[in-house]
Write an enzyme that holds these catalytic residues in place. Structure first.
Site, short mmCIF file in Angstrom:
data_model
loop_
_atom_site.label_atom_id
_atom_site.label_comp_id
_atom_site.label_asym_id
_atom_site.label_seq_id
_atom_site.Cartn_x
_atom_site.Cartn_y
_atom_site.Cartn_z
N LYS A 148 0.91 -1.21 0.05
CA LYS A 148 -0.11 0.25 -0.03
C LYS A 148 0.87 1.31 0.02
CE LYS A 148 -4.04 -2.43 1.99
NZ LYS A 148 -4.75 -2.77 3.22
N ASP A 200 -11.16 2.49 3.39
CA ASP A 200 -11.49 0.98 3.44
C ASP A 200 -13.07 0.77 3.17
OD1 ASP A 200 -9.13 -0.62 3.50
OD2 ASP A 200 -9.22 -0.50 5.49
N GLN A 248 -5.04 -1.73 9.52
CA GLN A 248 -4.75 -3.11 8.98
C GLN A 248 -5.37 -4.18 9.76
OE1 GLN A 248 -3.78 -3.27 5.80
NE2 GLN A 248 -4.04 -5.68 5.51
N1 GUN Z 1 -6.92 -6.94 5.91
C1 GUN Z 1 -7.12 -7.82 4.72
N2 GUN Z 1 -7.58 -7.04 3.82
C2 GUN Z 1 -7.52 -5.86 4.38
C3 GUN Z 1 -8.21 -4.45 3.99
O1 GUN Z 1 -8.52 -4.25 2.74
N3 GUN Z 1 -8.15 -3.39 4.80
C4 GUN Z 1 -7.59 -3.58 5.93
N4 GUN Z 1 -7.60 -2.62 6.64
N5 GUN Z 1 -7.06 -4.74 6.43
C5 GUN Z 1 -7.18 -5.80 5.48
#
Ligand code: GUN
Length: 293
Positions: free
Chosen positions: A52, A119, A96
């Site tokens: 990311k 998100d 996350q």
């Molecule tokens: N863990 C796995 N996929 C995601 C996601 O799209 N966002 C977040 N915040 N955590 C994750």
């Protein structure tokens, strides 16, 4: 059969985002800023967050990575969320997941200002999505819609079967595929207790598989000419790989692909689109396109 190339599509979209950022800067605007909170040292989460941060660089965004150890308290984490909510320089942020067991993920998600929830996990965004209002749409369903649209897959009036009813993929995907402004399709959701799952799949023009069971969708479940979207990314042991594992989709690709009009591979299909959609949401947050602040 057309192979839907998520990797190439994601690269194109990131280049489009980067071009838009340069326009914003040229017009005297501010570089979009994404912050990410990472708790602990889970290998998968470390990789996701690193990717990311890398994607932010490609898009010309500012990024901040905020790390906590596994023993961070819920109160400490909530205090950081509050700080990011109030930081005018931060346009959007994510926490996350998964979080350690002593912390309530739901409490943390609900503490995030929905206007910064890139998100799209906050109940306000989920609810607004369900009734077709402008909102942050979560990355995986948004990425799938984008692939269907960019490849010109006809969805209006088609029969779409979604395998899986998770909060992050199955449920939002069903909402979006049924809505007039997105899929405008006839949607069936199948799950672990569906009795006629194979028969439902055989009738589908579009199958979106998100159940996390490697090779679940076999050739006898697919109507010739169907479009098959594979969201599965199960890690299976593979001693021939340096990492010791490979990613396996929910679709038995080799036997299903020859039947399809369109199909996404794993890896390189839906996966690369998810981070790219997080970038698109961050751009929208930076532009205040969805919510004024
Ligand atoms: N863990 C796995 N996929 C995601 C996601 O799209 N966002 C977040 N915040 N955590 C994750």
């Amino acid at each position: 059969m057309t192979l839907i190339d998520g990797k190439a599509t994601a690269a194109t979209i990131k280049a489009e985002i980067a071009a838009r950022v340069e326009e914003i800067i040229a017009a005297g605007g501010k570089r979009p800023h994404l912050a990410a909170i990472l708790v602990g040292h889970d290998g998968g989460s470390e990789t996701y967050v690193a990717n990311k941060v890398k994607a932010c660089e490609v898009c010309g965004f500012k990024s901040s990575l905020i790390r906590f150890e596994d023993d961070v308290t819920e109160a400490e984490l909530l205090a950081k969320v509050k700080e990011l909510n109030e930081d005018d320089d931060v346009d959007g942020f994510i926490v996350q997941l998964p979080l350690p067991r002593h912390i309530s993920e739901q409490k943390v998600i609900e503490a995030i200002d929905y206007r910064k929830d890139v998100d799209g996990f906050h109940p306000i965004n989920v609810g607004r999505m369900a009734i077709g209002l402008p909102c942050f749409i979560s990355a995986t369903p948004k990425g799938i819609l984008e692939l269907l649209q960019r490849y010109g897959v006809e969805t209006r009036g088609k029969k779409c079967v979604i395998l899986g009813r998770s909060n992050i993929v199955g449920k939002p995907m069903a909402q979006l595929m049924m809505q007039k402004q997105y899929g405008d399709a006839t949607v069936t959701v199948c799950h672990s207790h569906s009795t006629h799952l194979k028969e439902e799949c055989r009738e589908a023009d579009i199958i979106i598989a998100a159940i996390g069971q490697p090779d679940f969708v076999t050739a006898d479940m697919v109507k010739p000419g169907a479009c098959v979207i594979d969201v599965g990314t199960t890690r299976v042991a593979d001693p021939t790989r340096k990492s010791g594992f490979r990613l396996n989709g929910d679709v038995k690709f080799d036997e299903v692909a020859p039947l399809c009009s369109y199909i996404t591979p794993v890896p390189g299909g839906v996966g690369p689109m998810t981070i790219c959609m997080l970038m698109l949401n961050t751009l929208l947050a930076g532009e205040r396109s969805i919510y004024a602040r």
